[in-house]
Design a protein around this motif. Structure first.
Motif, PDB file in Angstrom:
ATOM      1  N   ILE A   1       0.911  -1.005  -0.108  1.00  0.00           N
ATOM      2  CA  ILE A   1       0.070  -0.027   0.069  1.00  0.00           C
ATOM      3  C   ILE A   1       0.748   1.166   0.045  1.00  0.00           C
ATOM      4  O   ILE A   1       0.696   2.463  -0.707  1.00  0.00           O
ATOM      5  CB  ILE A   1      -0.881  -0.009   0.986  1.00  0.00           C
ATOM      6  N   MET A   2       1.858   1.157   0.841  1.00  0.00           N
ATOM      7  CA  MET A   2       2.793   2.294   0.820  1.00  0.00           C
ATOM      8  C   MET A   2       3.301   2.527  -0.541  1.00  0.00           C
ATOM      9  O   MET A   2       3.420   3.867  -1.131  1.00  0.00           O
ATOM     10  CB  MET A   2       4.058   1.926   1.651  1.00  0.00           C
ATOM     11  N   GLY A   3       3.759   1.631  -1.177  1.00  0.00           N
ATOM     12  CA  GLY A   3       4.329   1.726  -2.542  1.00  0.00           C
ATOM     13  C   GLY A   3       3.464   2.274  -3.631  1.00  0.00           C
ATOM     14  O   GLY A   3       3.726   2.986  -4.392  1.00  0.00           O
ATOM     15  N   LYS A   4       2.323   1.585  -3.490  1.00  0.00           N
ATOM     16  CA  LYS A   4       1.317   2.144  -4.350  1.00  0.00           C
ATOM     17  C   LYS A   4       0.755   3.654  -4.273  1.00  0.00           C
ATOM     18  O   LYS A   4       0.564   4.489  -5.449  1.00  0.00           O
ATOM     19  CB  LYS A   4       0.016   1.171  -4.427  1.00  0.00           C
ATOM     20  N   ALA A   5       0.790   3.917  -2.892  1.00  0.00           N
ATOM     21  CA  ALA A   5       0.057   5.573  -2.708  1.00  0.00           C
ATOM     22  C   ALA A   5       1.295   6.382  -3.245  1.00  0.00           C
ATOM     23  O   ALA A   5       0.967   7.322  -3.937  1.00  0.00           O
ATOM     24  CB  ALA A   5       0.073   5.449  -1.116  1.00  0.00           C
ATOM     25  N   ILE A   6       2.605   6.103  -2.879  1.00  0.00           N
ATOM     26  CA  ILE A   6       3.688   6.919  -3.306  1.00  0.00           C
ATOM     27  C   ILE A   6       4.018   6.914  -4.669  1.00  0.00           C
ATOM     28  O   ILE A   6       4.049   7.873  -5.268  1.00  0.00           O
ATOM     29  CB  ILE A   6       5.104   6.771  -2.527  1.00  0.00           C
ATOM     30  N   GLY A   7       3.893   5.885  -5.416  1.00  0.00           N
ATOM     31  CA  GLY A   7       3.871   5.504  -6.754  1.00  0.00           C
ATOM     32  C   GLY A   7       2.778   6.607  -7.516  1.00  0.00           C
ATOM     33  O   GLY A   7       3.273   7.152  -8.472  1.00  0.00           O
ATOM     34  N   ALA A   8       1.681   6.156  -7.169  1.00  0.00           N
ATOM     35  CA  ALA A   8       0.579   6.863  -7.941  1.00  0.00           C
ATOM     36  C   ALA A   8       0.554   8.367  -7.685  1.00  0.00           C
ATOM     37  O   ALA A   8       0.283   9.180  -8.304  1.00  0.00           O
ATOM     38  CB  ALA A   8      -0.610   6.368  -7.335  1.00  0.00           C
ATOM     39  N   GLY A   9       0.912   8.887  -6.306  1.00  0.00           N
ATOM     40  CA  GLY A   9       1.253  10.258  -6.028  1.00  0.00           C
ATOM     41  C   GLY A   9       2.159  10.937  -6.767  1.00  0.00           C
ATOM     42  O   GLY A   9       2.000  12.280  -7.273  1.00  0.00           O
TER      43      GLY A   9
END
Lengths: 83, 83, 83, 83, 83, 83, 83, 83, 83, 83, 83, 83, 83, 83
Positions: E11-19
């Motif tokens: 979730i951390m990686g997806k949030a930062i990547g999408a952000g």
């Protein structure tokens, strides 16, 4: 000095936080007021009889541009002294 | 000061977060208001009889440009005092 | 304050996230509104009889440019208060 | 608050991700709309009889430039609320 | 919430990547469309009888400049929803 | 020198925090005052009889632009000496 | 979700890689196409009878400038879907 | 050299802190004074009979712009010698 | 998915490497081709009878400026598919 | 070379600190003096009979702009030799 | 895929190294060739009878500006294939 | 090569420190001297009979602008050879 | 591939070092040569009869500007092949 | 290759240090020499009979601007070969 690691981290965080707040926060007003002052110099050279009027307006404009610099100072004080 | 490591990390995070919010947040309004003020100086030199009108409009424009600076101050206060 | 390490990390992340959101988010609108206001000053000096018209249009343009600043404020509130 | 380390990392990641998305995402539209508005002010001063036409076109142009700001808001909401 | 560390990292990686994808991806189109709109304002003031023509061409140019913003939105959706 | 690791971290944090505060904080006023001074030179060359008036106004404008530099110095002193 | 740490790192890497590819990759085409469109507006205002010719040439120039944006989209898809 | 790890960290922090303070702090005054000097050259070429007046005013303006550079030197000395 | 940590690191490295190669590599050609296209628009408006000549030359110039974008695509493919 | 880890960290910190101080500290004066020199060339071409006067004033202006470079050198020496 | 951690680190390093080499290395030639092409467009519009001459010179200038892009490609190949 | 970890860290620190000192330190003088030289070319084209005078003044101005580059070289030598 | 961790770190360091050397090293010459070429295009359009002279001088100027690009290539080869 | 971890760190540090020194060090001279060359092209077009004089002066100016690039090469050699 008998301080624990936690105290050290607190002081470290407060020093860096306040340093960033005031340091970066001085860029905007510094450049902005320089811009206002520079154009006021030009204006005085173009309208010599308006020196008094332009000086007071320049100080009004500076006062507004200064505001975010003072906010930064306030936040830096809050971080250093009351956190 | 008898604080735990967790408390230290909280204070550290709050100091750096508030410092970034106010520090970076002061760049935009500072430069923007400087730009408004600089052009107001030019406008006064070009239309001396409009000094009063331009001063009030300059303050209106400054008030809007100031708004994001005040939001930053608000967020910095929220981070420091209520988190 | 009896907080665990997990709580400390949460507060740290929320402070830094909200600080970045509002801090960086204030750059664009601040500079943009400054640009609008600066050109409005010039326009007033060029067309003195249009001061009222230009002031209202300036505020309309400012309102749109302000929008992303308000979105940033909204996201910062969401991060700080409801996460 | 009884949260595990994993929950803390999730909240941390969501706060920073959403903060970056909205913060950086506000730079482009803010500067772009400021540019549109500034040139609209100039255009009005040059063609006073076209104030209405230019205002509506300015708002159309702003609406398009705003779109990526709204996408950023949307992604920030998705990150914060549904992930 | 009973989540493992691996889920938290995802979730951390997806949030930062999408952000990052949407945040940085909004800079280019925002500034580009602002540039198009600003020059369209100038063009209208120079050729008042071409307002309709220029408005439609401005929207065509905006549509192309918007494309990379929409690609960013698409990638951000893919990262958040289907990864 | 018989110092603990905590003391070392405190000194490290204070040195870096004060260094950032004063170092970054010197950019804005330095550039701003340079801008004011540069335009004052131009103004003097355009209106030689106003040298005295412009010099004093330049110093007034410099004094305001200097203020955020002095705030930075103040915060750096606070970080170094009283934290 | 029963995923291992290795799977988490893979998803993290893919999200950040694709996010950077598309996010940064949208800056160049966005600004470039904005530049093309802005000058096309100017050209139309200068040569009203050439609106059709300039529109098609603008789209040809946009198509070329768009290419690196599409390459970025392609690489982002490859990273997300086939790696 | 019989030094402990704590002493090493102190010297490391002081070296980097002072280096940043003076290094970054030299950017603003250097560029600002260069700007003042450059415009003074222009002014002299435009008003040859004012060389003396402009030289002294240039030095006054330089003295103010130098101030933040000297503050940086002061902070760097404080960090290196008295911390 | 039964993958080891080493496989995860390989995929992570490949995703980030290819993302940086194509993302950053799209900035130069995007801005460069935008610059070429923008000046081609101006040239067409200045010499309407040369539209065909300028279009083909614009495409030749674009082809050269595109080359580093294609090299980036090539390296990104190599990183993703053959490493 | 029989050195401990602490000595290694000290040398590492001193090398990086001094390198940053002098490296970054050379940007401002280098650009500033280049600006002064460039305008002095222009001034000489405009007022050939003032070559001597402008050369000496250029050197005075350079001397002031050089000062922060010399401060950086001083701090770098202090970091390397006396810490 | 039965690979060790060392192999993973090698592939990771090669992917990121080659990605940086080609990605950053594409900025300079891309912008430079865009600049050359843009001015060639202007030159053609000013001297229509020189289209052939300018096209060949533009390609000569592009060939030189392309060289560092090809060096970057070469280094990226060396990193990927022969290291 | 029988070296300890401490020796490795020392060499690493010295290489990076000296690399930063000379690398970053070459930006300012390089751009500054380029600026001086460029304006000297213009000056020569405007006052052909002053070629000799301008060449010597250009070299004097270059010598001053070079100074911070030489300081950087000096610090890099000190870091590499005597630390 | 039976490689140790040390070998992996060596290859990693060499790939990233050479990548940075050539990648960043391509920015300066690429932009510089683009600038030279762009002005050569202008010069040819202004003095058509000097095409041959300007082409050879452009190549001489390019050769000098290329030199730091070739140094970067040399260092990248040294890092990759002989370290 | 039977190398220890310390040897690996040394090679890593030397590769990155030399890469930064030469890579960043090529930016300044590259842009500076490009600026000199570009203005020399303009000067030749303005004073065709001075082609020889300007070419030799351009090379003198280039030689000085090249100096920091050569210092960077020297430091990179020192780091790679003699450390």
């Amino acid at each position: 000095m008998e301080k624990s690691l936690a105290d050290a981290l607190i002081i470290m965080g407060k020093a860096i936080g306040a340093g960033l707040a005031m340091g970066i926060g001085a860029i905007g007003p510094g450049i902005g007021e320089g811009n206002i002052g520079a154009h006021a110099m030009d204006a005085m050279a173009r309208q010599p009889e308006m020196v008094g009027t332009i000086t007071t307006r320049m100080l009004i404009a500076d006062a507004v541009a200064e505001s975010t610099g003072i906010y930064s100072l306030l936040i830096a004080f809050l971080i250093l002294l009351t956190l």
